[in-house]
Motif scaffolding. Structure first.
Motif, short mmCIF file in Angstrom:
data_model
loop_
_atom_site.label_atom_id
_atom_site.label_comp_id
_atom_site.label_asym_id
_atom_site.label_seq_id
_atom_site.Cartn_x
_atom_site.Cartn_y
_atom_site.Cartn_z
N LEU A 42 14.34 -0.13 -4.69
CA LEU A 42 14.87 1.11 -4.20
C LEU A 42 14.86 2.08 -5.67
N SER A 43 14.76 3.21 -5.60
CA SER A 43 15.07 4.09 -6.69
C SER A 43 16.69 4.29 -6.73
N SER A 44 17.19 4.71 -7.83
CA SER A 44 18.40 5.10 -7.82
C SER A 44 18.81 6.09 -6.73
N GLU A 45 18.11 7.07 -6.54
CA GLU A 45 18.29 8.00 -5.38
C GLU A 45 18.28 7.61 -4.06
N GLU A 46 17.18 6.56 -3.92
CA GLU A 46 17.10 5.91 -2.43
C GLU A 46 18.32 4.97 -2.39
N LEU A 111 17.95 5.68 8.49
CA LEU A 111 17.17 5.07 7.47
C LEU A 111 15.78 5.89 7.27
N LYS A 112 15.37 6.35 8.32
CA LYS A 112 13.94 7.16 8.65
C LYS A 112 14.14 8.53 7.66
N LYS A 113 15.54 8.93 7.66
CA LYS A 113 15.56 10.06 6.92
C LYS A 113 15.61 10.15 5.39
N LYS A 118 7.56 1.90 5.51
CA LYS A 118 7.33 0.56 4.93
C LYS A 118 8.58 -0.03 4.30
N LYS A 119 9.59 0.67 3.45
CA LYS A 119 10.68 0.09 2.91
C LYS A 119 11.58 -0.34 4.13
N VAL A 125 12.42 -8.04 6.17
CA VAL A 125 11.76 -9.17 5.66
C VAL A 125 12.96 -9.63 4.58
N ALA A 126 13.55 -8.69 3.83
CA ALA A 126 14.29 -8.92 2.62
C ALA A 126 15.62 -9.70 3.23
#
Length: 150
Positions: A42-46, A111-113, A118-119, A125-126
């Motif tokens: 994850l990026s900081s924004e994500e 989350l789709k938004k 893929k994440k 998985v995580a």
């Protein structure tokens, strides 16, 4: 997700920390955050968008489990229920499971938004990998404890 809650309960009760907000639970939560953030890259924004959504989902699920499922399952384990009460319990179980399913659907839609698909898939998985790590640690802890007893 269900396995994680079970693992947390087992781990905290095994270690003698069953109070909400205990040090061990906070440590596990921090490790989970770090693990998922790393695995999803994850990026900081994500991360800023992801964690409030995910935490809200986990809070909803925990509320459903603690207020609805655990009391029902406790009553079921006691075993001495009438057919009428058993039917009432089944209805309540189905309602709680439906609420958990709806919470999961809401999580995925939210989350789709903010994340690519893929994440979102990697999240499952995580979570599974983290749960397995917890199970492995619990197993190791029990084995070490058993060796000390012998």
């Amino acid at each position: 997700m269900k396995r994680l809650i079970l693992i947390l309960i087992l781990l905290t009760s095994t270690l003698g920390f069953s109070q909400p907000g205990s040090e061990i639970q906070e440590k596990i939560k921090a490790q989970k955050i770090a693990f998922i953030t790393d695995k999803l890259d994850l990026s900081s924004e994500e991360a800023q968008q992801f964690w409030p959504i995910y935490n809200e989902f986990e809070a909803k699920v925990e509320t459903i489990k603690s207020e609805e499922l655990r009391p029902l399952k406790k009553e079921m384990r006691q075993g001495n229920v009438s057919d009428k009460r058993a039917n009432e319990i089944l209805e309540k179980l189905m309602k709680a499971e439906t609420a958990m399913f709806e919470a999961k659907q809401e999580l995925l839609n939210d989350l789709k938004k903010v994340l690519p698909a893929k994440k979102i898939i990697l999240l499952q998985v995580a979570e599974d990998q983290f749960n397995q790590k917890l199970l492995d640690r619990l197993k190791e802890f029990r084995e070490r404890r058993q060796k000390r007893r012998n």
